[in-house]
Design a protein around this motif. Sequence first.
Motif, PDB file in Angstrom:
ATOM      1  N   ASN A  14       0.812  -1.218   0.000  1.00 29.23           N
ATOM      2  CA  ASN A  14       0.000   0.000   0.000  1.00 29.23           C
ATOM      3  C   ASN A  14       0.846   1.270   0.000  1.00 29.23           C
ATOM      4  O   ASN A  14       0.453   2.278  -0.580  1.00 29.23           O
ATOM      5  N   ALA A  15       2.008   1.232   0.633  1.00 30.48           N
ATOM      6  CA  ALA A  15       2.877   2.407   0.697  1.00 30.48           C
ATOM      7  C   ALA A  15       3.342   2.841  -0.694  1.00 30.48           C
ATOM      8  O   ALA A  15       3.579   4.030  -0.924  1.00 30.48           O
ATOM      9  N   ILE A  16       3.463   1.893  -1.608  1.00 27.96           N
ATOM     10  CA  ILE A  16       3.872   2.244  -2.972  1.00 27.96           C
ATOM     11  C   ILE A  16       2.835   3.189  -3.572  1.00 27.96           C
ATOM     12  O   ILE A  16       3.173   4.202  -4.174  1.00 27.96           O
ATOM     13  N   LEU A  20       4.300   6.800  -2.716  1.00 32.17           N
ATOM     14  CA  LEU A  20       5.248   6.996  -3.809  1.00 32.17           C
ATOM     15  C   LEU A  20       4.640   7.168  -5.197  1.00 32.17           C
ATOM     16  O   LEU A  20       5.321   7.637  -6.097  1.00 32.17           O
ATOM     17  N   ALA A  21       3.401   6.818  -5.386  1.00 29.84           N
ATOM     18  CA  ALA A  21       2.813   6.871  -6.733  1.00 29.84           C
ATOM     19  C   ALA A  21       2.929   8.260  -7.347  1.00 29.84           C
ATOM     20  O   ALA A  21       3.288   8.400  -8.520  1.00 29.84           O
ATOM     21  N   ALA A  22       2.647   9.297  -6.587  1.00 34.48           N
ATOM     22  CA  ALA A  22       2.740  10.656  -7.119  1.00 34.48           C
ATOM     23  C   ALA A  22       4.178  11.028  -7.478  1.00 34.48           C
ATOM     24  O   ALA A  22       4.413  11.793  -8.413  1.00 34.48           O
ATOM     25  N   TYR A  27       3.622   6.143 -15.193  1.00 34.52           N
ATOM     26  CA  TYR A  27       4.492   5.219 -15.923  1.00 34.52           C
ATOM     27  C   TYR A  27       5.364   4.433 -14.951  1.00 34.52           C
ATOM     28  O   TYR A  27       5.561   3.235 -15.117  1.00 34.52           O
ATOM     29  N   GLY A  28       5.885   5.102 -13.948  1.00 36.14           N
ATOM     30  CA  GLY A  28       6.701   4.415 -12.958  1.00 36.14           C
ATOM     31  C   GLY A  28       5.916   3.338 -12.236  1.00 36.14           C
ATOM     32  O   GLY A  28       6.402   2.226 -12.027  1.00 36.14           O
TER      33      GLY A  28
END
Length: 85
Positions: A14-16, A20-22, A27-28
């Motif tokens: 979930n932390a991803i 970190l998603a933003a 694409y990442g």
Amino acid sequence: MTTHAIAPHPRIDNAIIDDLAAKIGIYGLGIYVATKRHLNQKTGDCFPSYQTIAKKLHIDRGTVIRYVKKLKAFNLLDPQLRFKE
């Protein structure tokens, strides 16, 4: 929608997504998920090529390379170069 028994699937912490998603961008995130799709759960090996990821996501190989570098900077991937004989 039909439900089928599915072979093991990639688990994304979930932390991803939450943290970190933003920062890594869509694409990442897509490249991270597509890469995790190739993870061997028994051995921990994960060696899809840049081209394999690019084909799966219908994006340019160069885009994959750029975002893998970004994912590496966030310690999400540890790419190792492998060459075919």
